[in-house]
Design a protein around this motif. Structure first.
Motif, PDB file in Angstrom:
ATOM      1  N   UNK A   1      24.493  -6.634 -28.209  1.00 59.54           N
ATOM      2  CA  UNK A   1      25.796  -7.109 -27.748  1.00 59.54           C
ATOM      3  C   UNK A   1      26.315  -6.319 -26.566  1.00 59.54           C
ATOM      4  N   UNK A   2      26.168  -4.992 -26.608  1.00 63.21           N
ATOM      5  CA  UNK A   2      26.648  -4.142 -25.522  1.00 63.21           C
ATOM      6  C   UNK A   2      25.653  -4.058 -24.375  1.00 63.21           C
ATOM      7  N   UNK A   3      24.420  -4.554 -24.608  1.00 61.07           N
ATOM      8  CA  UNK A   3      23.394  -4.506 -23.564  1.00 61.07           C
ATOM      9  C   UNK A   3      22.831  -3.108 -23.362  1.00 61.07           C
ATOM     10  N   UNK A   4      22.655  -2.353 -24.434  1.00 65.97           N
ATOM     11  CA  UNK A   4      22.176  -0.967 -24.347  1.00 65.97           C
ATOM     12  C   UNK A   4      20.749  -0.894 -24.884  1.00 65.97           C
ATOM     13  N   UNK A   5      19.808  -0.337 -24.129  1.00 63.33           N
ATOM     14  CA  UNK A   5      18.447  -0.178 -24.620  1.00 63.33           C
ATOM     15  C   UNK A   5      18.401   0.690 -25.880  1.00 63.33           C
ATOM     16  N   UNK A   6      17.305   0.556 -26.618  1.00 64.87           N
ATOM     17  CA  UNK A   6      17.143   1.296 -27.868  1.00 64.87           C
ATOM     18  C   UNK A   6      15.808   2.007 -27.881  1.00 64.87           C
ATOM     19  N   UNK A   7      15.825   3.226 -28.402  1.00 66.82           N
ATOM     20  CA  UNK A   7      14.590   3.918 -28.788  1.00 66.82           C
ATOM     21  C   UNK A   7      14.444   3.676 -30.287  1.00 66.82           C
TER      22      UNK A   7
END
Length: 877
Positions: free
Chosen positions: A797-803
């Motif tokens: 939703x926030x458009x933040x990449x994930x590890x």
């Protein structure tokens, strides 16, 4: 479940409560006012009050609102206006006297004068109406009423030798004995309505004088009404329904039980109990609300509001006596009381008159084919609260094709020329269109010859109507052909019209308009199709009622995000206490269970009890499987096993999650599974994104700027290895990195300036969003043991990449919007050390695809489609 005796007590308490309110608000000492709401209060209301008080006294209730029932009842009868008291009110006055000692040698009447007695003798004498019965001015039901008057006079010793009681009894024996199916045609024009059960109940006190025909007929009618009755009325069309129709369910249930006249007394008692439960909502300040935001027929208009109130109460107390005889009979559940049916009930053999009763599959209605007045008797589907028509109208004829010409509206009326029923289908044909204005003059009064061929069909949760019309009239002399589908304030309708003819469609706001009200509700809007006149036209109409959902997480982000895109196609309500109340829950189609531990607690016994209540209500149990086991009760898998075995619909958020749950739990053979992803929170997070991006978010949060900031968010979980992330960053060789941990539990935090950790606590949504937008990447260090995580919805939703770890759910949900590091601290440390701007850019590039895949609108549509299919396949309400 409620017993007959318990229901009798409930009815008495309700009656006393309403009378107590009436005394407090409008009738001190139960002295009715001379004028109420601008209308004179006549002998009818006063006689009904005396009747009700006399019945209460007979049931052992000596006082109401501080006044003696017997004293007030007799004083009312003494003061009745004898010459204007007639018919129903004559026998009610007479029977009250019978109950309270009669007219002769009655110590209670010691103070009565000869004039008082003469006045009452006039009040109980309705023989002047016999001539109107003879010449047909009065409908046939008055033969029963006038007979009851004479029998009451006989009991009082006031029946003269020259009387017509024997003749009246013979007439009734002939009338009841001549009914092939037990149904009573009151005016001779196939006018079958509420007065069929009413005449049997009117005649009940003297049924033993009518021979077998009364009992035989009532048994047949009870069998039919077991299928035709709805929770909103025993008969949902024609006269005297609405509140009176609800009370009729009580009366018939009491009679069926008390006189042992049904093969399924529990189901009839269940109908009565459900009706009694709803009746309290029909009274306010001691007066019936049937004229407020709804409407009665004109002859029961607001001038009779007090009379109607007291009439209803009298009927309830009469039912008490029958229920007392039923004693320990237990009411069936709402689901068992209104079981599945698909049947054409025939009223007679000579004409195609009857009613199609359909229950089950999520679209329930009765469709009458009778003669009668105005739109109240039109062949329109009825289910109070869902399918309704305007009361007392010769203009707003809902559901039927209406021909506008000659200053009047015409449509098909009375029994059709042919009527054929098959599974989920009914075909009807007519050969003329007649005016609904019975006072119309020529040419408006002349029918238009032609044909109407209608097919009604149940398709899933929809009622589909296909019409073919042919008019033997020049189209130039016709103004328009229209169809209007009224929508109540209680339940939205999705209406789809289709036709090849030139046409317009519109939806008209009718809220607050007096002419757009039924016996039960105001109609908030009208869905209209208007066709250009032609000799031959056809059209199709699909009507789908809103799916009624009771949710255990009403207002929660997930619940709101899921249902909001569907608008009026779904109505929602918080489950709360009603989850344990089948009578309340039966007004819904679906019980949406999110976290069962919130619903029934952590024990399997409690789960079985709650599920039992839902089965009694007849709702579809829909479980969205957010968790593998309860977060706070990790050892409560046996409780989840109970829900798995009983759920009708289960939605998994991933194929991975479905495989896990089917491996660990045994579902019912009937359970329908769907894999529908968890949507993202972009619609809530994106509006909170700082215009200046990361830099502005850092400033708002009081953070220094850093090239690379990682973050761990969300509540601590057994399966979330926050320590792994702390250890990995501590082991990293990078000096341009910062780790923010807002998910700290009992982890150990090293003395490392790159790691800033805070104990987990719930925070304001805006603060949470600002924190997210300070991050370059989220870290999700989940191990096996869960099904989903809401942080996935935050990331997308926030458009933040994930590890992300190698947990199967993350790979399925995040796709290419994540970088997968493996499972160990060393794996993550290596990933962090090698993390590049290009890798993060690739995640950002994949984000639109993930956001589209996890958008709530297609998720909502998929969920509704699944539920529609399952609800349509269920057999009960």
């Amino acid at each position: 479940m409620t017993t007959a005796a318990e229901l009798a007590d409930e009815l008495l308490n309700m009656t006393v409560d309403v009378l107590t309110d009436l005394e407090a608000h409008h009738a001190p000492a139960l002295e009715l006012p001379r004028v109420f709401g601008g209308y004179l209060v006549g002998a009818d209301a006063r006689a009904d009050l005396a009747f009700t008080l006399g019945l209460l006294h007979a049931e052992g209730i000596e006082e109401v609102a501080g006044v003696r029932c017997d004293d007030v009842a007799l004083e009312i009868v003494r003061r009745l206006d004898g010459p204007t008291t007639h018919s129903f009110y004559s026998y009610r006055a007479a029977e009250t006297l019978v109950r309270l000692g009669g007219l002769d040698d009655n110590p209670r009447l010691a103070h009565w004068t000869a004039e008082d007695v003469a006045n009452v003798e006039s009040a109980i004498d309705s023989t002047s109406m016999l001539s109107m019965l003879d010449d047909g001015t009065l409908p046939n039901n008055f033969a029963v009423v006038l007979t009851r008057c004479e029998i009451a006079r006989r009991a009082l010793g006031r029946l003269p030798e020259d009387n017509r009681l024997g003749e009246l009894l013979d007439k009734l024996r002939g009338l009841f004995g001549g009914l092939s199916y037990g149904w009573w045609d009151d005016f001779g024009g196939a006018n079958y309505d509420m007065y069929t059960p009413d005449v049997y109940l009117f005649a009940e006190p003297f049924a033993d004088e009518l021979g077998e025909s009364w009992e035989t007929g009532l048994r047949a009618v009870l069998r039919d009404l077991a299928d035709v009755a709805t929770p909103g009325a025993a008969v949902s069309w024609g006269r005297s329904t609405g509140a009176l129709g609800v009370v009729m369910n009580v009366e018939l249930g009491a009679t069926a039980v008390g006189r042992e006249m049904s093969d399924d007394p529990a189901a009839w008692l269940g109908k009565a109990a459900l009706a009694a439960r709803s009746l309290r909502g029909w009274f306010a300040d001691g007066v019936v609300t049937a004229h407020q935001h709804k409407m009665t027929m004109g002859y029961r208009g607001p001038e009779r509001r007090l009379q109607m109130t007291l009439d209803l109460l009298g009927k309830l107390v009469q039912a008490v006596g029958e229920l007392r005889r039923g004693g320990d009979v237990e009411a069936a559940s709402p689901a068992a009381s209104f079981g599945a049916v698909d049947r054409l009930v025939r009223f007679e053999d000579d004409r195609e008159s009857g009613v199609w009763a359909h229950r089950g599959g999520g679209v329930d209605f009765v469709l009458p084919f009778v003669g009668g007045f105005w739109g109240d008797y039109a062949a329109s589907p009825r289910l109070p609260g869902t399918f309704e028509t305007a009361v007392d109208s010769n203009q707003h004829i809902g559901w039927l094709p209406v021909i506008h010409a000659d200053g009047t509206v015409r449509s098909t009326q009375g029994p059709p020329t042919s009527l054929a029923h098959g599974p989920g289908r009914l075909d009807a044909a007519y050969d003329r269109f007649s005016s609904f204005d019975f006072g119309a003059q020529k040419p408006a009064s002349i029918p238009i010859e032609g044909e109407r061929r209608a097919t009604y069909r149940v398709e899933g949760r929809s009622l589909v109507i296909e019409e073919e019309l042919e008019l033997d009239r020049d189209p130039a002399t016709v103004d328009a052909i229209s169809i209007s589908i009224p929508e109540t304030t209680a339940r939205p309708l999705a209406v789809e019209f289709s036709t090849d003819a030139p046409h317009t469609t519109t939806t008209v706001d009718t809220a607050g308009m007096q002419k757009h009200r039924s016996f039960w509700h105001e109609h908030r809007r009208s869905h209209e199709l208007v066709l250009e006149p032609a000799r031959s036209v056809s059209y199709r109409c699909r009507v789908t009622p809103a799916l009624r959902v009771s949710s255990t997480a009403h207002g929660h982000w997930y619940d709101s995000s899921l249902w909001d895109p569907l608008g009026d196609r779904v109505t929602r309500h918080s489950s709360g206490w009603i989850l344990e109340d089948p009578a309340a829950m039966c007004g819904f189609d679906v019980a949406h269970i999110h976290w069962p531990e919130w619903t029934s607690g952590p024990t399997p016994e409690a789960a079985e009890r709650t599920i039992g209540r839902l089965r009694e209500a007849g709702v579809t149990i829909f479980w969205t499987q957010h968790n593998r086991v309860p977060h706070l009760h990790q050892d409560a898998a046996d409780m989840y096993a109970v829900w798995a075995a009983n759920a009708d619909v289960v939605v998994h958020h991933s194929e991975y999650g479905r495989a896990v749950m089917e491996r660990e739990y045994t579902y019912g053979e009937h359970t329908r599974h769907g894999v529908i992803p968890h949507g993202h929170w972009g619609h809530m997070l994106q509006p909170l994104r700082p215009a200046g991006g990361k830099a502005e978010a850092e400033t708002a949060c009081g953070m220094d700027a850093v090239p690379l900031r990682l973050g761990v968010v969300g509540a601590p979980r057994v399966q979330k290895d926050v320590q792994l992330v702390i250890d990995a960053v501590h082991a990293s060789a990078r000096d341009d990195i910062e780790l923010r941990v807002w998910s700290l539990g009992d982890e150990t935090v090293p003395d490392d300036p790159r790691i800033i950790a805070e104990r987990y606590e719930m925070t304001d949504h805006a603060v949470y969003a600002r924190r997210l937008y300070t991050l370059d990447a989220l870290v999700m260090p989940f191990t096996e043991g869960m099904l989903t995580t809401g942080t996935m919805a935050d990331a997308i939703g926030a458009g933040i990449p994930t590890l992300a770890s190698s947990w199967g759910y993350l790979r399925e949900a995040l796709g290419n919007a994540a970088i997968y590091y493996g499972d160990t601290a060393d794996d993550l440390a290596a990933c962090v050390d090698g993390l590049s701007a290009d890798q993060l850019a690739a995640c950002h590039a994949a984000m639109p695809e993930r956001q589209a895949a996890l958008d709530w609108e297609p998720i909502a549509e998929a969920t509704l489609a699944l539920l529609d299919e399952v609800v349509a396949g269920r057999a009960t309400w």
